[in-house]
Design an enzyme around this catalytic site. Structure first.
Site, short mmCIF file in Angstrom:
data_model
loop_
_atom_site.label_atom_id
_atom_site.label_comp_id
_atom_site.label_asym_id
_atom_site.label_seq_id
_atom_site.Cartn_x
_atom_site.Cartn_y
_atom_site.Cartn_z
N TYR A 173 40.65 37.15 48.58
CA TYR A 173 40.74 36.66 47.31
C TYR A 173 40.71 34.86 47.63
O TYR A 173 41.68 34.47 47.99
CB TYR A 173 42.01 36.89 46.16
CG TYR A 173 41.90 36.43 44.81
CD1 TYR A 173 40.82 35.51 44.54
CD2 TYR A 173 42.81 36.69 44.17
CE1 TYR A 173 40.91 35.12 43.04
CE2 TYR A 173 43.02 36.37 42.73
CZ TYR A 173 41.84 35.55 42.13
OH TYR A 173 41.80 35.24 40.95
N CYS A 174 39.80 34.25 47.00
CA CYS A 174 39.68 32.66 47.18
C CYS A 174 39.89 32.34 48.61
O CYS A 174 39.01 32.73 49.67
CB CYS A 174 40.69 32.15 46.36
SG CYS A 174 40.42 30.30 46.13
N LEU A 175 41.01 31.65 48.99
CA LEU A 175 41.10 31.37 50.27
C LEU A 175 41.16 32.30 51.42
O LEU A 175 41.01 32.19 52.38
CB LEU A 175 42.23 29.99 50.45
CG LEU A 175 41.90 28.78 49.56
CD1 LEU A 175 42.86 27.96 49.84
CD2 LEU A 175 40.64 28.20 49.91
N GLY A 181 39.86 35.00 51.02
CA GLY A 181 38.67 35.66 51.31
C GLY A 181 37.87 34.75 52.32
O GLY A 181 37.40 35.27 53.16
N PHE A 217 36.69 37.97 46.46
CA PHE A 217 36.75 37.75 45.29
C PHE A 217 36.68 36.32 45.09
O PHE A 217 37.36 35.40 45.92
CB PHE A 217 38.11 38.07 44.71
CG PHE A 217 38.46 39.61 44.44
CD1 PHE A 217 37.39 40.37 44.27
CD2 PHE A 217 39.66 39.83 44.31
CE1 PHE A 217 37.77 41.93 44.50
CE2 PHE A 217 40.03 41.46 44.38
CZ PHE A 217 39.05 42.18 44.16
#
Length: 568
Positions: A300-302, A304, A330
């Site tokens: 998720y985000c960083l 990811g 994500f």
């Protein structure tokens, strides 16, 4: 002959600006103004248009004073809640304030974006900082020019003003404009309540394994790599909107990383540590506990971006089977060439300024990062709370997402500096120019199937930029574009009737985001259901759920949500 000394270089304008204006505020304004002064013909046309609009606004003001109802010369944007009170249209004085403010605001911002010959990034930076000032001086932000605030004061016999003063004193003591009651929730009781156990703890993270709720589970576990910039429980809020609880209810064995909130002692921890001692250690632990050869990993985000780096790191060793069979991202950037609105804070001078601030402490305070993100949406994330708390005297809401958003974490100095320079400034991951732990990272060498999710109104990881991953990796990609933003587009549980919609389809090798969306029909409902169907096809056969968490090598250490998430 004696050696001649080289004259010392005197500091120039650029050196002075880097010290006094690290975010390029004044310099971007100067360039915009200079561009108009060197194009007098276009400047004259711009003034002529402003004069025409000014006459229309004046005509409206006089008509309203005479009791004549007309349409707005400068209409309010539909979702601008600052001017929702009917008095902004029915009262001639407030209507005039609104129209004059909107006229000057839009004329100034439009002029900056239209600056002749000015590059796009400089125009965006100049407009961003001008809008910060313009949003701050909106008439809705002051008591005597806010009709709702005046009504509240009269109706409450001044109680709203007394409570507003108390709210102001509360925020002054907190050093921030609070968005939510900081005591509204208790972790483990109100939020992050999905049962589980911490099965790994090291200097970087705790790994939580969640208790199954189905008699059988898929043989391949799901590991979620949360962003270290936030606390993991955005994925496990209340039972009704917990992604973790939903996955467990669908028969998956779920592990989640909970990153430690670092102090000065961790200043030298770098990205390689996060990759090897963090994510890779979590992967190995999940495999050992479940006995699975491979797992499914989610970032998720960083988190990811870190997972993507690990996938490329695995792919660099062609002789070894990667321990991750397929993966999900994500709202993740892998190409940072256009990072969106956050780019106004990113330049060589700005990063140097941030590094100077981290040098003494050894970390970046999470509240500083949170303020930067709030500035991207100042009306909804700053001035809304100023008005409702101080002018209306309202109590803070008890909203789970806002509570999580205010529960900031710190970032290690070395890690944050590396991330800003190598990824945001250098874009070296997308360019294949990174070498981590002895291996060069090439995204094109990643062959595992990918499920990627972007969010239509995401201002932190713009969806068209997250879509670029589809053309960078070498494996098949199923891409989802969810409505809403960076958080609510992901925390999107199935409800009846459907609350949101999404686009979904194959995007393998695609590079044109708009062309892809135009070819896909919008689907009502939650993409969670599409994702879990995709996972069920790939996560192995059913088997009996384990009787207890952990293993002999990784015994349970503490009940979820663990210890690290509680650290302030």
């Amino acid at each position: 002959m004696p050696a001649q000394s080289t004259p010392a270089k005197l500091p120039g304008w650029e050196d002075f600006a880097a010290i006094t204006d690290p975010f390029g505020i004044a310099d971007s304004w100067r360039q915009s103004l200079q561009s108009w002064l060197t194009h007098p013909d276009q400047l004259g046309e711009r003034y002529q248009q402003f004069a025409t609009d000014w006459l229309a606004v004046n005509q409206q003001i006089w008509q309203r004073l005479c009791g004549i109802t007309t349409g707005d010369a400068i209409p309010v944007i539909e979702h601008d809640e600052r001017f929702h009170d009917p008095a902004w249209s029915t009262h001639p004085g407030f209507d005039a304030l609104k129209e004059i403010y909107l006229l000057h605001t839009r004329a100034l911002v439009d002029a900056i974006y239209a600056s002749p010959g000015l590059d796009t990034k400089t125009a965006q930076r100049a407009a961003f900082w001008v809008k910060q000032w313009l949003d701050a001086v909106a008439p809705s932000n002051f008591f005597w020019t806010n009709p709702t605030a005046i009504d509240h004061a009269l109706e409450s016999n001044g109680e709203s003003l007394r409570q507003g003063a108390a709210n102001f004193a509360r925020d002054l003591a907190a050093g921030d404009v609070l968005m939510v009651d900081p005591h509204a929730f208790t972790l483990g009781r109100d939020l992050a309540t999905t049962p589980g156990e911490v099965v790994l703890r090291n200097e970087l993270l705790e790994l939580i394994q969640y208790t199954p709720t189905t008699p059988q589970v898929r043989s391949m576990p799901v590991l979620i790599v949360a962003p270290w910039i936030n606390k993991f429980y955005i994925l496990d809020l209340k039972p009704r909107n917990s992604l973790v609880r939903y996955l467990v209810s669908q028969g998956f064995t779920v592990f989640v990383t909970s990153w430690k909130n670092p102090g000065p002692e961790a200043r030298d921890t770098g990205f390689e540590d996060y990759l090897i001692k963090g994510v890779l250690a979590a992967v190995d632990t999940a495999r050992e506990i479940t006995g699975a050869e491979q797992i499914h990993a989610v970032g998720y985000c960083l988190g990811g971006t870190t997972l993507t780096s690990l996938m490329a790191w695995f792919a660099a060793d062609a002789a070894t089977t990667p321990p991750i069979a397929h993966w999900t991202l994500f709202t993740t950037l892998t190409d940072f060439s256009d990072p969106g609105e956050i780019g106004v804070f990113l330049s060589e001078a700005a990063v140097g300024f941030i590094e100077q601030g981290m040098a003494g402490k050894g970390y970046l305070d999470g509240r500083e990062m949170a303020r930067s993100f709030r500035m991207l949406r100042p009306n909804s994330l700053i001035w809304h709370y100023v008005v409702h708390s101080y002018l209306y005297g309202e109590a803070l809401p008890a909203f789970d997402v806002l509570f999580w958003n205010m529960d900031a974490t710190r970032m290690r100095a070395a890690m944050h500096s590396w991330y800003l320079r190598e990824l945001y400034l250098g874009n070296h991951l997308a360019q294949g120019a990174l070498t981590i732990a002895g291996r060069r990272l090439d995204l094109g060498s990643i062959r595992q199937p990918l499920y990627a999710v972007g969010c239509e109104q995401d201002h932190i990881a713009p969806w068209k930029q997250t879509f670029r991953t589809c053309g960078l990796v070498g494996g098949p990609v199923r891409y989802v574009l969810a409505t809403s933003g960076h958080i609510l587009g992901i925390i999107n549980p199935p409800v009846d009737p459907p609350k949101r919609r999404y686009w979904v389809g194959d995007a393998s090798g695609c590079s044109d985001a708009e062309q892809w969306r135009a070819s896909i029909a919008k689907v009502p409902g939650s993409w969670w259901e599409d994702w879990t169907a995709w996972l069920h096809e790939r996560c192995g056969e059913w088997r009996d759920a384990p009787a207890a968490a952990g293993s002999a090598g990784h015994p349970p250490l503490a009940a979820a949500p663990g210890c690290y998430v509680l650290e302030k």
